[in-house]
Design an enzyme around this catalytic site. Structure first.
Site, PDB file in Angstrom:
ATOM      1  N   ASN A 122     -14.517  13.720 -23.356  1.00  0.00           N
ATOM      2  CA  ASN A 122     -15.683  14.250 -24.084  1.00  0.00           C
ATOM      3  C   ASN A 122     -16.974  13.478 -23.817  1.00  0.00           C
ATOM      4  O   ASN A 122     -18.032  13.876 -24.310  1.00  0.00           O
ATOM      5  CB  ASN A 122     -15.412  14.329 -25.603  1.00  0.00           C
ATOM      6  CG  ASN A 122     -14.232  15.227 -25.900  1.00  0.00           C
ATOM      7  OD1 ASN A 122     -14.198  16.355 -25.422  1.00  0.00           O
ATOM      8  ND2 ASN A 122     -13.248  14.739 -26.628  1.00  0.00           N
ATOM      9  N   ARG A 164     -23.434  16.251 -27.617  1.00  0.00           N
ATOM     10  CA  ARG A 164     -22.327  16.030 -28.538  1.00  0.00           C
ATOM     11  C   ARG A 164     -22.752  15.123 -29.703  1.00  0.00           C
ATOM     12  O   ARG A 164     -23.122  13.961 -29.480  1.00  0.00           O
ATOM     13  CB  ARG A 164     -21.234  15.304 -27.728  1.00  0.00           C
ATOM     14  CG  ARG A 164     -20.080  14.831 -28.519  1.00  0.00           C
ATOM     15  CD  ARG A 164     -19.189  13.918 -27.692  1.00  0.00           C
ATOM     16  NE  ARG A 164     -18.023  13.595 -28.462  1.00  0.00           N
ATOM     17  CZ  ARG A 164     -17.272  12.533 -28.277  1.00  0.00           C
ATOM     18  NH1 ARG A 164     -17.551  11.693 -27.295  1.00  0.00           N
ATOM     19  NH2 ARG A 164     -16.232  12.315 -29.036  1.00  0.00           N
ATOM     20  N   ARG A 191     -16.875   4.395 -39.318  1.00  0.00           N
ATOM     21  CA  ARG A 191     -16.582   5.832 -39.300  1.00  0.00           C
ATOM     22  C   ARG A 191     -15.205   6.101 -39.926  1.00  0.00           C
ATOM     23  O   ARG A 191     -14.695   5.272 -40.672  1.00  0.00           O
ATOM     24  CB  ARG A 191     -16.682   6.340 -37.857  1.00  0.00           C
ATOM     25  CG  ARG A 191     -18.106   6.142 -37.284  1.00  0.00           C
ATOM     26  CD  ARG A 191     -18.223   6.662 -35.872  1.00  0.00           C
ATOM     27  NE  ARG A 191     -17.990   8.106 -35.805  1.00  0.00           N
ATOM     28  CZ  ARG A 191     -17.800   8.770 -34.656  1.00  0.00           C
ATOM     29  NH1 ARG A 191     -17.814   8.123 -33.494  1.00  0.00           N
ATOM     30  NH2 ARG A 191     -17.611  10.071 -34.685  1.00  0.00           N
TER      31      ARG A 191
HETATM   32  C1  DQA Z   1     -16.315   6.590 -28.905  1.00  0.00           C
HETATM   33  C2  DQA Z   1     -15.687   6.511 -30.297  1.00  0.00           C
HETATM   34  C3  DQA Z   1     -14.375   7.291 -30.348  1.00  0.00           C
HETATM   35  O1  DQA Z   1     -13.817   7.210 -31.652  1.00  0.00           O
HETATM   36  C4  DQA Z   1     -14.625   8.749 -30.031  1.00  0.00           C
HETATM   37  O2  DQA Z   1     -13.407   9.463 -30.014  1.00  0.00           O
HETATM   38  C5  DQA Z   1     -15.359   8.923 -28.753  1.00  0.00           C
HETATM   39  C6  DQA Z   1     -16.488   8.036 -28.459  1.00  0.00           C
HETATM   40  C7  DQA Z   1     -17.698   5.920 -28.865  1.00  0.00           C
HETATM   41  O3  DQA Z   1     -18.206   5.719 -27.765  1.00  0.00           O
HETATM   42  O4  DQA Z   1     -18.297   5.632 -29.916  1.00  0.00           O
HETATM   43  O5  DQA Z   1     -15.092   9.850 -27.984  1.00  0.00           O
HETATM   44  O6  DQA Z   1     -15.485   5.902 -27.982  1.00  0.00           O
END
Ligand code: DQA
Length: 151
Positions: free
Chosen positions: A11, A18, A112
């Protein structure tokens, strides 16, 4: 010239569109330019790769281990995305291939949801940079160069 490999997991290709409140509005392309600029300043070549697939990331970690052993790679900066919180296989790959790796998160995962508080990567990482936005990539490359020169 020695090399640093920057790996981004699932992602992170969506950076910029995003959840900008979490990850900001810069794209992955901008992050990769920033990483290369830091590399130029530090005198190391920076190669950036992104994959949404766990097995591909594992193969790249194995490849990095071979390059570190051959003396051509200093180590890896990795944002494992959500695989951070799920992947024993990535943990095993980093340890198994003896990869010097800085784990990086753009957001402060500890501020988070609780499912983001645990990392399978951290026990296998040389160091961790969390919650400093995309500037964390520059800090992580700098840190990797410093720890690998100290070896
Ligand atoms: C992340 C934090 C992760 O929890 C999340 O699933 C991501 C991005 C970050 O860069 O803050 O995809 O790694």
């Amino acid at each position: 010239m020695k090399k640093v490999l920057v790996l981004n997991g699932p992602n992170l290709n969506l950076l910029g569109q995003r959840e900008p409140a979490q990850y900001g509005s810069d794209t992955l392309a901008t992050v990769e330019v920033l990483c290369k600029e830091v590399g130029e300043r530090l005198g190391v070549e920076v190669e950036c790769r992104q994959s949404n697939h766990e097995g591909v990331l594992i193969d790249w970690i194995h490849e990095a281990g071979r390059e570190i052993a051959a003396g051509t790679l200093l180590g890896v900066v990795m944002n494992p995305g959500a695989f951070t919180h799920t992947s024993i296989a990535l943990h095993d790959a980093i340890k198994g291939a003896s990869v010097t790796l800085i784990e990086l998160h753009i957001s402060n995962v500890h501020a988070r949801e609780s499912f983001r508080h645990h990392s399978y990567i951290s026990p296998a990482a040389r160091g961790i940079i969390v919650g400093l936005g995309i500037k964390g990539y520059a800090l992580a490359i700098d840190a990797l160069v410093q720890v690998s020169q100290a070896k």
